[in-house]
Motif scaffolding. Structure first.
Motif, PDB file in Angstrom:
ATOM      1  N   HIS A  51       0.937  -1.104   0.229  1.00  0.00           N
ATOM      2  CA  HIS A  51      -0.125   0.017   0.089  1.00  0.00           C
ATOM      3  C   HIS A  51       0.345   1.685   0.432  1.00  0.00           C
ATOM      4  CE1 HIS A  51      -3.454  -2.642   0.112  1.00  0.00           C
ATOM      5  NE2 HIS A  51      -2.859  -3.318   1.303  1.00  0.00           N
ATOM      6  N   ARG A  52       0.933   1.585   1.274  1.00  0.00           N
ATOM      7  CA  ARG A  52       1.266   3.597   0.683  1.00  0.00           C
ATOM      8  C   ARG A  52       2.547   3.157   1.879  1.00  0.00           C
ATOM      9  NH1 ARG A  52      -1.837   8.118   1.500  1.00  0.00           N
ATOM     10  NH2 ARG A  52      -0.374   9.458   1.793  1.00  0.00           N
ATOM     11  N   VAL A  53       3.148   2.015   1.967  1.00  0.00           N
ATOM     12  CA  VAL A  53       4.804   1.748   2.851  1.00  0.00           C
ATOM     13  C   VAL A  53       5.211   0.242   1.933  1.00  0.00           C
ATOM     14  CG1 VAL A  53       5.513   0.671   5.086  1.00  0.00           C
ATOM     15  CG2 VAL A  53       3.411   2.465   5.266  1.00  0.00           C
ATOM     16  N   ALA A  54       6.686   0.348   1.833  1.00  0.00           N
ATOM     17  CA  ALA A  54       7.585   0.002   1.430  1.00  0.00           C
ATOM     18  C   ALA A  54       8.923  -0.071   2.830  1.00  0.00           C
ATOM     19  CB  ALA A  54       8.152   0.360   0.335  1.00  0.00           C
ATOM     20  N   PHE A  55       8.497  -1.783   2.524  1.00  0.00           N
ATOM     21  CA  PHE A  55       9.757  -2.303   3.566  1.00  0.00           C
ATOM     22  C   PHE A  55      10.966  -2.483   2.913  1.00  0.00           C
ATOM     23  CE2 PHE A  55       5.402  -2.877   5.918  1.00  0.00           C
ATOM     24  CZ  PHE A  55       6.157  -2.048   6.850  1.00  0.00           C
ATOM     25  N   TYR A  56      12.134  -2.468   3.221  1.00  0.00           N
ATOM     26  CA  TYR A  56      13.113  -3.235   2.833  1.00  0.00           C
ATOM     27  C   TYR A  56      14.324  -3.063   3.752  1.00  0.00           C
ATOM     28  CZ  TYR A  56      15.057   1.812   3.041  1.00  0.00           C
ATOM     29  OH  TYR A  56      15.495   2.937   3.849  1.00  0.00           O
ATOM     30  N   GLY A  57      15.271  -4.093   2.549  1.00  0.00           N
ATOM     31  CA  GLY A  57      16.195  -4.831   4.118  1.00  0.00           C
ATOM     32  C   GLY A  57      17.582  -4.972   2.715  1.00  0.00           C
ATOM     33  N   GLY A  58      18.895  -4.818   3.343  1.00  0.00           N
ATOM     34  CA  GLY A  58      19.887  -4.977   3.179  1.00  0.00           C
ATOM     35  C   GLY A  58      21.397  -5.564   3.292  1.00  0.00           C
ATOM     36  N   GLY A  59      22.271  -5.601   2.665  1.00  0.00           N
ATOM     37  CA  GLY A  59      23.546  -5.341   3.063  1.00  0.00           C
ATOM     38  C   GLY A  59      24.727  -5.393   1.899  1.00  0.00           C
ATOM     39  N   GLY A  60      25.791  -4.857   2.735  1.00  0.00           N
ATOM     40  CA  GLY A  60      26.543  -5.001   1.657  1.00  0.00           C
ATOM     41  C   GLY A  60      28.291  -5.143   2.022  1.00  0.00           C
ATOM     42  N   ILE A  61      28.965  -4.413   1.233  1.00  0.00           N
ATOM     43  CA  ILE A  61      30.376  -3.804   1.235  1.00  0.00           C
ATOM     44  C   ILE A  61      30.851  -2.420   1.239  1.00  0.00           C
ATOM     45  CG2 ILE A  61      31.311  -4.953  -0.484  1.00  0.00           C
ATOM     46  CD1 ILE A  61      33.453  -6.551   0.819  1.00  0.00           C
ATOM     47  N   GLY A  62      32.146  -2.780   1.783  1.00  0.00           N
ATOM     48  CA  GLY A  62      32.339  -1.159   2.565  1.00  0.00           C
ATOM     49  C   GLY A  62      34.112  -0.494   1.807  1.00  0.00           C
ATOM     50  N   GLN A  63      34.943   0.091   1.955  1.00  0.00           N
ATOM     51  CA  GLN A  63      35.988   0.123   2.120  1.00  0.00           C
ATOM     52  C   GLN A  63      35.834   1.785   3.317  1.00  0.00           C
ATOM     53  OE1 GLN A  63      39.288  -1.064   0.921  1.00  0.00           O
ATOM     54  NE2 GLN A  63      37.764  -2.947   0.764  1.00  0.00           N
ATOM     55  N   TYR A  64      37.167   2.225   4.008  1.00  0.00           N
ATOM     56  CA  TYR A  64      36.233   2.518   5.303  1.00  0.00           C
ATOM     57  C   TYR A  64      38.452   3.279   5.072  1.00  0.00           C
ATOM     58  CZ  TYR A  64      32.328   0.462   6.690  1.00  0.00           C
ATOM     59  OH  TYR A  64      30.544   0.902   7.104  1.00  0.00           O
ATOM     60  N   PHE A  65      38.233   4.781   4.374  1.00  0.00           N
ATOM     61  CA  PHE A  65      39.163   5.489   4.783  1.00  0.00           C
ATOM     62  C   PHE A  65      39.456   6.125   5.545  1.00  0.00           C
ATOM     63  CE2 PHE A  65      37.751   4.681  -0.273  1.00  0.00           C
ATOM     64  CZ  PHE A  65      39.466   4.092  -0.309  1.00  0.00           C
TER      65      PHE A  65
END
Length: 120
Positions: free
Chosen positions: A29-43
């Motif tokens: 309806h008027r709400v969308a739920f989302y989730g996920g993940g990832g990787i990164g580089q931290y300088f």
């Protein structure tokens, strides 16, 4: 009387994350739920006003994160979102500099974001 001069060291710490995130989004309806993940580089860069230039730190670390959130439809082209991200960057801290002095070992943490989104 005169105040004593401040001789405590001043630290400048800069962390610049570059992240890649994959998300799954489920609209309801008027709400969308989302989730996920990832990787990164931290300088990571740490400098002290009182340090020898060789004691300043400049390094790069790999970290991982998960994110979850919800978007709420306000108007046809306007949405609001609330999002939580948890990141971990193990063994990035704690061997030298301010992180050693404060007993910090993980560069990650928790972020809570509130967003206003435009478009379809």
């Amino acid at each position: 009387g005169e105040e004593p001069a401040d001789t405590s060291p001043w630290y400048t710490v800069r962390v610049t994350p570059v992240l890649i995130t994959a998300l799954y989004r489920q609209p309801l309806h008027r709400v969308a739920f989302y989730g996920g993940g990832g990787i990164g580089q931290y300088f990571f860069k740490e400098e002290s006003d009182f340090a020898d230039p060789a004691e300043n730190i400049s390094d790069r670390f790999t970290g991982y994160h998960v994110v979850a959130g919800a978007e709420f439809g306000l108007l046809e082209f306007l949405k609001a979102a609330v999002e939580v991200q948890v990141a971990t960057v193990k063994d990035a801290l704690g061997t030298t500099g301010a992180s050693l002095a404060f007993g910090e070992h993980n560069l990650g943490g928790v972020q809570v974001r509130v967003k206003i989104l435009g478009g379809r």
